[in-house]
Structures are given as C-alpha cells and as structure tokens.
Motif scaffolding. Structure first.
Motif, short mmCIF file in Angstrom:
data_model
loop_
_atom_site.label_atom_id
_atom_site.label_comp_id
_atom_site.label_asym_id
_atom_site.label_seq_id
_atom_site.Cartn_x
_atom_site.Cartn_y
_atom_site.Cartn_z
N THR A 1 46.24 48.33 57.69
CA THR A 1 46.68 48.26 56.32
C THR A 1 47.15 49.35 55.62
N GLY A 2 46.94 50.64 56.09
CA GLY A 2 47.61 51.96 55.58
C GLY A 2 46.40 52.34 54.71
N LYS A 3 45.11 52.19 55.05
CA LYS A 3 44.12 52.54 53.96
C LYS A 3 43.84 54.29 54.09
N ILE A 4 44.43 54.80 55.09
CA ILE A 4 44.57 56.42 55.11
C ILE A 4 45.88 56.77 55.77
N LEU A 5 46.72 57.25 54.99
CA LEU A 5 48.06 57.72 55.38
C LEU A 5 48.00 59.23 55.17
N LEU A 6 48.69 59.83 56.24
CA LEU A 6 48.88 61.14 56.48
C LEU A 6 50.63 61.42 56.42
N SER A 7 50.80 62.07 55.27
CA SER A 7 52.08 62.53 55.15
C SER A 7 52.46 63.14 53.88
N GLY A 8 53.36 64.09 53.98
CA GLY A 8 53.74 65.16 53.01
C GLY A 8 52.73 66.37 52.90
N PHE A 9 53.16 67.38 52.28
CA PHE A 9 52.34 68.72 51.97
C PHE A 9 52.42 69.00 50.46
N ASP A 10 51.27 69.61 49.99
CA ASP A 10 51.26 70.09 48.71
C ASP A 10 52.06 71.31 48.61
N ARG A 11 51.89 71.98 47.28
CA ARG A 11 53.02 73.02 47.16
C ARG A 11 52.57 74.43 47.84
N ASP A 12 51.25 74.37 48.32
CA ASP A 12 50.70 75.29 49.30
C ASP A 12 50.97 75.20 50.74
N GLY A 13 51.59 73.95 51.32
CA GLY A 13 51.90 73.59 52.60
C GLY A 13 50.50 73.23 53.08
N ARG A 14 49.63 72.57 52.47
CA ARG A 14 48.43 71.57 53.02
C ARG A 14 49.12 70.46 53.41
N PRO A 15 48.74 69.95 54.49
CA PRO A 15 49.16 68.25 54.87
C PRO A 15 48.30 67.78 53.74
N ILE A 16 48.63 66.31 53.52
CA ILE A 16 48.09 65.47 52.49
C ILE A 16 47.62 64.19 53.15
N ILE A 17 46.17 63.79 52.99
CA ILE A 17 45.90 62.75 53.43
C ILE A 17 45.42 61.91 52.18
N THR A 18 45.97 60.57 52.12
CA THR A 18 45.92 59.74 50.94
C THR A 18 45.15 58.56 51.47
N MET A 19 44.10 58.55 50.55
CA MET A 19 43.07 57.22 51.13
C MET A 19 43.26 56.19 49.99
N TYR A 20 43.20 55.15 50.59
CA TYR A 20 43.44 53.82 49.66
C TYR A 20 42.30 52.82 49.81
N PRO A 21 41.13 52.88 49.26
CA PRO A 21 39.85 52.19 49.49
C PRO A 21 40.19 50.67 49.41
N GLY A 22 41.02 50.28 48.54
CA GLY A 22 41.32 48.95 48.16
C GLY A 22 42.15 48.30 49.20
N ASN A 23 42.56 49.06 50.17
CA ASN A 23 43.11 48.36 51.59
C ASN A 23 42.23 48.25 52.79
N GLU A 24 40.89 48.41 52.50
CA GLU A 24 39.99 48.27 53.77
C GLU A 24 40.05 46.84 54.31
N ASN A 25 39.97 47.13 55.48
CA ASN A 25 40.31 45.81 56.36
C ASN A 25 39.33 45.72 57.65
N THR A 26 38.21 46.32 57.51
CA THR A 26 37.41 46.10 58.80
C THR A 26 35.74 45.90 58.01
N LYS A 27 34.97 45.66 58.88
CA LYS A 27 33.49 45.51 58.57
C LYS A 27 33.10 47.07 58.78
N ARG A 28 31.88 47.25 58.14
CA ARG A 28 31.31 48.65 58.34
C ARG A 28 30.81 48.73 59.83
#
Length: 324
Positions: free
Chosen positions: A109-136
C-alpha cells in the motif's frame, strides 16, 4: 501548471547537490577510530560462520567505526559497548539479509516510500501510517529495517545519514502503529543505526495523536529529539524536484506497488535470498579490512580530495565539516 504523474522513483540526488556533512577527524580522533577497529576485530565471528562475510562487509564500510565513535562522544569504552551490542543484534536479526519476499506484502500500500534526496544529499524515507495494511507482527519491524538498509544502499559517497518524513494526514487511531512497536523501532534506530538519522520530519499530526508522541518521548534520546521537527517548511529542506506534490513539491509520484518494489530491488541489487547480485567490479563482500584513512597535515586538503572523488563518481560535490 500541473506536473505529469510518474511511477519512477528518484535514486540519485539532484546534480550539483552538496553532500553534507563530510566528517574530518583529528589525529587523536583517528587514533580512537583505529583503536575501536582493533577491538572489533577481536570479537568478530570466525571465518567458518556463514554470516562472517556479511559482518565484515558492515564493519568495513568506511562510516561504521567512525559513526560509533561519534555516537559515543569519543569515549572509547562507551563506543566498544555500543558496537558490541550492535554486532550481537545484527547476528540475530541479520538486517542486511532480509529476503525481499519476506517483507514485500508490507509494501503493497506504499506505507513506506524510499525516493528522493534532501538538499544535503540524504535519501528520504517517507512514512504514511494511514496506509497500514497488515496486523501487528515482527515482520512490520523487519519491513522498516529493510528500508533503513535500502536507504543506506542509496546514499551517495560521503553521506552517512538519511531523512525520515512521517505524514499523518490520513492516519487514524486504528492505523497508527502501537506505542510498543514505535518504541521497538526507536530502540533499533537509536542503538543500532547510530548517527544515521539526519532529520525526522513530522507533518499533519492531528491533536488526537499527540498522546502517541507523549508515549514515546521518554524513549527518545536527546540527539534524536533534537533532530525532530513538527510541520516544518519541507521546501526549505528538500528541493521541489524531490518533494512530493502533496507536500508542495513538483515531484508528482503515483504509487504502483510492483513498479515501486522492482525499482528498489533492482537498484540495490537484492537477490531473492537477501544477498546481493554480483556486479563486474563488486568488491563489497571482501573480507579484507579497510585501512583507517590517515589525515595529512592539512585537513582541508583531505576534505578537498574527498570532494573531488565524490564529484567524479557521482556528480555530487561535498562540503567538509570538522568533528569537535
């Protein structure tokens, strides 16, 4: 003007990005780094162990030993204790050998996306908790660790840290991760990925979830707490070309699970069993220890030499910063 949607993820910083910080060490700090490496070499696995080459691969990354010395504030005894505990954890968890098939369902569901870099060249992990799709389950934690490892795979030369963006716009009490899971993830990040979190950016946090951050606040070490920002101006930290359109950028990414997953697995060269697919000049699995680079009498010259190397290999010149 609307920007056309894309399924392509961003695997490299923008051309001209200045990687920062680049750490330059004094002679005394170099000596402590070398002493910590000597200690680690006395507690490593025997060559007969199946995980030996992967442990050596991690130890011999140029950032590993220095990160633990920085995290310990240059206290050698503390650094030894920290890295010993991480070695023990890695031998059990094997974060660098998580098979893609084990955690792929968590990515549907794309709850964690790895794409892009900040202005200092750090890779960006974006989390969308609302897209949770599995049980704990423990798999959820392994899924997050999988992405930490992939972010490290994509770091440009000289970069040692990453950015985590957490967007709560569509999150509810039902989809928000339990506090005990968040605490476990925090412990792994703070104890075993030391000096790896560059920034933690939280957006669209509703009042109803304030209790969540109150629940994990006691488990945040001061260093991690200082790196957290709530509802920051993301465009001041991330170039618009690498900031998702939903946050005001011009990167109009449209999630498609198979395309996304395949791009990451291919870029990081992950084999079905979690090992790495070979390349022509792949020397990552060499068990030969990397020497600790010695500084010349001119630290600025050292930093400039490193800058030239990074620019040639990645088109990304770094900025030098000294460690106190």
């Amino acid at each position: 003007m609307s920007v056309e949607k894309t399924h392509d993820i961003l695997l490299k910083p923008l051309p001209g990005t200045v990687v920062s910080p680049i750490h330059v060490y004094s002679d005394g700090q170099q000596a402590k780094i070398a002493a910590l490496l000597d200690y680690v070499n006395t507690i490593t696995l025997p060559e007969s162990d199946s995980y030996y080459k992967w442990e050596q691969r991690w130890i011999n990354r140029p950032d590993t030993i220095p990160r633990y010395m920085r995290a310990a504030k240059w206290n050698l005894s503390n650094a030894k204790d920290r890295i010993r505990k991480t070695l023990e954890w890695r031998r059990g968890f094997k974060p660098d050998l998580i098979p893609p098939g084990e955690v792929k369902i968590e990515s549907a569901t794309g709850k964690i996306l790895l794409s892009g870099f900040d202005r200092d060249g750090r890779p960006i992990i974006t989390m969308y908790p609302g897209n949770e799709n599995t049980k704990r389950s423990p798999r959820q934690v392994r899924h997050l660790v999988w992405w930490l490892e992939r972010a490290k795979d994509l770091m440009p030369p000289g970069q040692e840290s990453l950015v985590i963006v957490v967007d709560y716009k569509t999150t509810s009490l039902r989809t928000n991760p339990p506090i005990n899971v968040a605490r476990e993830v925090l412990k792994i990040l703070q104890d075993h990925y030391v000096e790896t979190l560059g920034r933690a950016l939280v957006t669209n946090l509703p009042l109803i979830l304030n209790f969540f951050y109150k629940g994990i606040a006691p488990f945040l070490d001061p260093v991690t707490r200082d790196k957290m920002r709530f509802n920051p101006d993301l465009l001041s930290l991330i170039p618009p070309e690498h900031l998702d359109a939903r946050f005001g950028g011009t990167y109009n990414y449209e999630f498609e699970p198979e395309t996304y997953w395949n791009q990451v697995v291919e870029a990081c060269r992950i084999a079905p069993d979690g090992t790495r697919l070979p390349t022509k000049d792949d020397q990552e699995l060499s068990s030969e220890p990397n020497p600790i680079p010695a500084l010349s009498a001119n630290p600025v010259a050292d930093a400039e030499e490193k800058s030239n190397t990074i620019t040639k290999s990645n088109g990304v010149p770094p900025a030098a910063s000294s460690e106190e």
